[in-house]
Enzyme design. Sequence first.
Site, PDB file in Angstrom:
ATOM      1  N   ASP A 169       0.838  -1.198   0.000  1.00 50.77           N
ATOM      2  CA  ASP A 169       0.000   0.000   0.000  1.00 50.77           C
ATOM      3  C   ASP A 169       0.874   1.248   0.000  1.00 50.77           C
ATOM      4  OD1 ASP A 169      -1.839   2.077   0.597  1.00 50.77           O
ATOM      5  OD2 ASP A 169      -3.137   0.673   1.664  1.00 50.77           O
ATOM      6  N   HIS A 200      -2.905  -0.179  -2.592  1.00 53.74           N
ATOM      7  CA  HIS A 200      -4.108   0.510  -2.144  1.00 53.74           C
ATOM      8  C   HIS A 200      -5.176   0.478  -3.243  1.00 53.74           C
ATOM      9  CE1 HIS A 200      -5.934   3.419   0.654  1.00 53.74           C
ATOM     10  NE2 HIS A 200      -6.475   3.959  -0.431  1.00 53.74           N
TER      11      HIS A 200
END
Length: 231
Positions: A169, A200
């Site tokens: 992420d 993400h």
Amino acid sequence: MTMIDIDTLDGAAGFDAYLAQPGEVPRAAVIVIQEIFGVNEGIRRKCDALARAGYLALAPDLFWRIEPAVQLDPDIEPDLQRAFGLMNRFDQDRGVADIEATIRAARARVDGGKVGVVGYCLGGRLAYMTAARTDVDATVGYYGVGLDGLLDEKHAIANPFLLHMAGEDHLVAKDAQAAIHAGLDDHPRVTIHDYPGEDHGFAAEMGKRRSETAARLADQRTIDFFARHLG
């Protein structure tokens, strides 16, 4: 597209929420918390999928105080920048209050039955805050940002909470992910699933961010979690 009006907790104002209803009596209700892109097609599709699974699903327009009915596309650069601008102006505490108002409205629509929450990105952070600050029955957060800064609220999480965390992420650094694990791994109500190599937004319904295999796995885990804890 069905939109309904939700009263704020103090009854002084109202805001819209997208409503998706199952074809039969709902098993329970689930609140879907938006990303920074508003209640766009992707969020509405999440609601529709929950309705197909038997849940009444509501997605409140949490940016209504700033810009009502905003719908942005994360794959379009000007939309992305506009979304970050909205996020920077957004009052998260008031957002949680609006989520609580939506929980109350949803509970009334299922005759006092159970209500869950699922949130994505900013919504993943708000899902954690909701789990700690409201009486929601079960909560799921996808790649919530800044949860390492909210660990002092973990003691207040009284009902089951499921967190999907993207291993790569770009908005949640490795040390933040480690802190989240260190803070929550031993919590009796919290389950964390890691998705190595995923970034993400991997469970977005559409667009460049979606990673099909990981998205399907996470979404199935979410449905299974709600089946266990909501019915």
